[in-house]
Design an enzyme around this catalytic site. Structure first.
Site, PDB file in Angstrom:
ATOM      1  N   ASP A 152      -5.574  10.316   1.934  1.00  0.00           N
ATOM      2  CA  ASP A 152      -4.152  10.307   2.299  1.00  0.00           C
ATOM      3  C   ASP A 152      -3.305  10.981   1.218  1.00  0.00           C
ATOM      4  O   ASP A 152      -2.084  10.984   1.304  1.00  0.00           O
ATOM      5  CB  ASP A 152      -3.708   8.836   2.469  1.00  0.00           C
ATOM      6  CG  ASP A 152      -2.414   8.702   3.253  1.00  0.00           C
ATOM      7  OD1 ASP A 152      -1.991   9.697   3.868  1.00  0.00           O
ATOM      8  OD2 ASP A 152      -1.820   7.607   3.236  1.00  0.00           O
ATOM      9  N   ASP A 203      -3.665   1.058   1.124  1.00  0.00           N
ATOM     10  CA  ASP A 203      -2.472   1.231   0.307  1.00  0.00           C
ATOM     11  C   ASP A 203      -2.196  -0.142  -0.280  1.00  0.00           C
ATOM     12  O   ASP A 203      -1.932  -1.085   0.457  1.00  0.00           O
ATOM     13  CB  ASP A 203      -1.291   1.679   1.175  1.00  0.00           C
ATOM     14  CG  ASP A 203      -1.643   2.930   1.969  1.00  0.00           C
ATOM     15  OD1 ASP A 203      -1.859   3.969   1.344  1.00  0.00           O
ATOM     16  OD2 ASP A 203      -1.726   2.845   3.212  1.00  0.00           O
TER      17      ASP A 203
HETATM   18 ZN    ZN Z   1      -2.061   5.793   2.172  1.00  0.00          ZN
END
Ligand code: ZN
Length: 895
Positions: free
Chosen positions: A124, A13
């Site tokens: 994700d 991320d």
């Molecule tokens: Zn993520």
């Protein structure tokens, strides 16, 4: 023999619970560590770079001196790159954003190596779009891996045919609405199931006994997948030893340090023929409803609004205009547009566009949006001024007392409606004036005309409204000389533009002569409570709600446009209403109703509500947040202290339209709450339609029997529609991605604001900006259609997101006619999404998709009839044989 594939990775991320740069600095350490590890341990085979090429750009931005080392490691197959540019959220980014991520990702992957990772990687992603199988096929990939959306039941648990979101195995067939199929791999034990593998024999035995059992439960073959890493996980430096220990412990299992291309190849060779087939979008509908993450669609709505603006500026303004201008010899600014796209896509990862990070992350996003928009604006203006010079305006009939101007519909759907236009009809150059700028200003300002009229290209006068003038500064940047500054005289007015085709322009003339139009007495508003136009009869009730008669179907819709406020003790991911709380509604509360404009072409009415809203949740919420109490267990209530929230809506309707356009504004001074608008549909149906990625997706209104969440939030882009055989209601929006449809389909709710004070998930991260305090302005519309106008109503929703564009011209001849549609498709069940230049050649790319499940024939007008079939990667696939789209097909043509 069982084979355990251990794939090393770190899910990256780029920004989330820390700002971008702090995560970025962590990334530098991760890659530095990897370089060292590859040097120290020749048996450490490879590392998967999370499916996103941008990771290497991020690293080399700081350590450009390591470019050659990185190139070598990629070539040696040690660093595994691609296939995407970035890991995007599927649902909150546009269709084209999803396609461009694949296109630019493939180009960047190939710059590194031909042997990039051929896996659609969505570890994700907050749910997966239904068209993934078709899109993967178009980019030459036949496997997709994902972490959410499907419920694995484990071998032996029955999966019924109608259970389209469940699978016996972690491997399954995934079929899109167009019937394209890929192999789907679900990370049933998450993408961290092989992290931190022990090297100590005793610990390793305990670890592997459990882990192998967990994977075995769902695996359809003897090829078991373990992902050695997690979110921002540092590289495991003793992995080689850990694998050696495992091999010693389990002589009848083979443990290898693997990679995705190898794993997929071996997996495919072993697949049984009893895999389940899952179909369409994967949005966790078989769960208890608390973990779908769909409420991120209403977290920080300001981001979503900005995303529509920035995306549409590229897709339906800058790119098409640059294509038109390139026909006139202006160079197509490919690199500039790629740069703008990449800047925009940096806002598209799930933690970014979903609005579920700390405030610093979203502050930086706003800068990226405006950077991307800045490039698009520059490209659009440069293209439009080239075009302006090429358009024949002489035809309008030159006279000394007038000025031509051109209106563009740069969008890919037909468009009509009210627009505000400003035309500079006189200018004084600073360098030419003998007077000082203030004197010029005063002179121009004191000498202003009051009489204006507007004529179309046929010399027909057309009505204009709300005329006002001003004097103001502007400038030009000529290509071969120094900048020029002006004092201009501007006139601003509203005009009701009748339907313009896709990618088209129309020329007009502004005359400084008095209008000769006879004033029409027939105004649309009969009183402040009664409006009637060609399509609708509207009554505004005393509480501001609307009763509407659709004349085409003779259907009555009652009490539309009720506002409802609820407390929210959830977080950026999840809305959770306090227990036994009473919602605050505008139903049966008197509203202030004022007519703002009322004439023969349009009406504008202001409806103001005063809502008495608690200032926040009570103190208990703060305790529950700080103590990291799960949102499902929270007991806080709303504060006893209240403030007035004034909700003002401007409703507009034009003469021939079936669309009530609404702009709602309020100054939010309250925290921890949600504001929705409720629109009754007058229907009882079991499904509805929403705008998803290259798909008008059909969704069930009823939730599954496992569902526990009292809400059923869903996401959309331009619209949500409920209809039956007679007709229906399309509620369109600009940047309001979250809606709900009640279980019987009788009401659509659109979220206008969600105020929350914390990020949520694995810790306590306060997010004061997510309260969205201050003035909020939201735009949506209610469109009533009969049953053969369904697709037209969707196009009206699409076109609302693209404002008209105007340019002021002068009288000249030109190679382009005074009115033209550059490309047009004659079938309303087809939606164009892109008109751009190919990445690799000078050909034009046109992409469109079938809104319907049935075969569609189409015709192109305004362009070559001979076209070449292509795909998302813009490859040449041979001459188009048939102008036909199969159900839900996405088509790319070189034209
Ligand atoms: Zn993520």
């Amino acid at each position: 023999m069982k084979k355990v594939h251990i794939i090393s990775h770190s899910h990256w991320d780029r920004e989330w619970y820390m700002d971008y740069e702090q995560h970025h600095m962590l990334l530098i350490e991760l890659i530095d560590d990897l370089i060292q590890l590859f040097k120290d341990d020749p048996e450490y085979k490879s590392f998967h770079l999370d499916g996103q090429t941008i990771i290497l750009d991020d690293y080399l931005q700081v350590r450009p001196e390591n470019t050659e080392i990185i190139k070598k490691l990629v070539r040696q197959g040690k660093l595994k790159v691609g296939p995407f540019y970035i890991l995007q959220d599927d649902f909150l980014t546009t269709s084209e954003s999803n396609a461009r991520n694949m296109l630019l990702g493939e180009i960047d992957s190939k710059k590194w190596t031909e042997d990039y990772v051929k896996l659609g990687y969505f570890p994700d992603t907050f749910g997966n779009m239904g068209q993934t199988p078709q899109m993967m096929k178009q980019i030459g990939i036949d496997t997709a891996a994902f972490g959410r959306g499907v419920k694995p039941t484990g071998f032996g648990n029955q999966v019924f045919d109608n259970d389209k979101y469940s699978s016996n195995f972690s491997e399954m067939h995934w079929e899109g609405p167009d019937k394209s199929k890929v192999l789907g791999v679900l990370f049933a034990n998450w993408y961290s199931n092989g992290k931190e593998i022990p090297v100590d024999k005793n610990e390793a035995k305990i670890y592997w006994d459990k882990k192998i059992n967990d994977v075995d439960k769902y695996a359809s073959t003897n090829q078991l997948l373990f992902l050695n890493g997690s979110d921002h996980q540092p590289v495991q430096k003793d992995l080689t030893l850990a694998i050696k220990v495992a091999n010693e412990l389990y002589p009848d299992i083979e443990f290898v340090h693997s990679d995705f291309n190898t794993y997929i190849k071996e997996l495919k060779s072993k697949l049984p023929d009893n895999l389940n087939t899952i179909t369409g979008e994967l949005t966790s509908q078989e769960t208890d409803g608390w973990t779908t993450l769909a409420n991120t669609a209403s977290s920080r709505i300001y981001l979503k609004q900005e995303n529509v603006k920035a995306s549409k500026m590229l897709e339906e303004v800058a790119e098409p205009l640059a294509v038109f201008a390139s026909e006139l010899g202006l160079e197509y600014p490919k690199d500039q547009l790629d740069y703008a796209w990449k800047t925009l896509m940096q806002n598209h990862p799930h933690d970014s566009i979903c609005g579920c990070s700390v405030d610093e992350v979203h502050q930086e996003m706003m800068t990226r949006f405006s950077k991307s928009e800045g490039v698009a604006e520059y490209v659009a203006n440069r293209s439009i001024s080239k075009l302006e010079q090429s358009i024949d305006t002489k035809q309008l009939g030159e006279d000394g007392n007038s000025k031509p101007f051109i209106i563009f519909n740069t969008g890919s759907s037909p468009k009509s409606g009210l627009t505000e236009i400003e035309v500079a009809y006189d200018k004084v150059l600073f360098t030419q004036s003998h007077q000082s700028a203030p004197d010029t200003f005063t002179k121009l300002d004191s000498n202003q005309e009051n009489n204006f009229s507007v004529f179309d290209k046929n010399g027909q006068e057309i009505p204009i409204f709300n005329v006002s003038t001003r004097v103001g500064f502007s400038f030009e940047l000529p290509k071969n000389s120094f900048r020029e500054s002006y004092m201009n005289k501007f006139v601003k007015f509203s005009i009701n533009v009748k339907e313009m085709k896709s990618y088209s322009w129309e020329t007009y003339k502004l005359s400084l002569n008095k209008s000769k139009l006879r004033k029409i007495d027939h105004n649309l508003a009969i009183s402040k409570n009664k409006i009637e136009n060609d399509k609708l009869k509207i009554q505004i009730n005393y509480d501001g709600s609307l009763n509407v008669l659709n004349k085409a179907t003779n259907e009555n819709f009652e009490n539309l446009l009720i506002f409802e406020d609820s407390g929210d003790l959830g977080n950026e991911y999840v809305f959770r209403e306090p227990l036994n709380d009473k919602r605050i509604s505008t139903k049966n509360v008197e509203a202030d109703i004022t007519i703002l404009e009322n004439n023969s072409e349009f009406v504008k009415i202001k409806v103001a509500h005063r809502m008495n809203v608690p200032v926040s949740m009570n103190e208990r919420l703060s305790e529950e947040q700080r103590s990291h109490t799960d949102y499902r267990q929270r007991k806080a209530g709303r504060s006893k202290e209240k403030k007035i929230l004034i909700v003002t809506s401007i409703l507009s309707l034009t003469k021939e339209s079936s669309v009530i356009d609404i702009k709602t504004e309020f100054n939010n001074q309250m925290m921890d709450h949600r504001l929705q608008v409720l629109i009754n549909t007058n229907k009882k149906v079991d499904k509805h339609y929403a705008d998803s990625i290259y798909e008008v997706v059909e969704r069930q209104n009823k939730v599954s029997n496992k569902w526990k969440n009292p809400e059923n939030p869903q996401h959309t882009h331009a619209f949500v529609n409920v209809h039956d055989k007679k007709g229906g209601v399309t509620v369109s929006n600009i940047g309001l991605n979250e809606y709900e449809v009640t279980q019987l389909g009788e009401q659509i709710k659109v979220t206008l604001l969600r105020s929350i004070g914390e990020l949520g998930d694995w810790g306590y991260f306060p997010t004061p900006d997510a309260q969205c305090l201050g003035i909020q302005s939201v735009s949506y519309a209610i469109d009533f259609h009969n049953n053969d106008e369904f697709y037209e109503s969707l196009h009206r929703a699409f076109s609302r997101q693209i404002p008209f564009r105007t340019v002021i011209s002068s009288y000249h001849s030109g190679v382009n006619p005074s009115t033209k549609s550059f490309v047009n498709i004659n079938n309303s069940r087809v939606k164009i999404t892109a008109l751009k230049k190919s990445q690799a050649s000078n050909e034009n790319i046109l992409r469109f998709y079938n809104l319907d499940s049935e075969n569609q024939n189409y015709e192109l007008s305004g362009t070559n009839k001979k076209t070449t079939d292509s795909n998302i990667l813009e490859e040449h696939l041979g001459e188009t044989q048939e102008m036909n789209l199969t159900g839900y097909e996405i088509k790319t043509l070189l034209i």
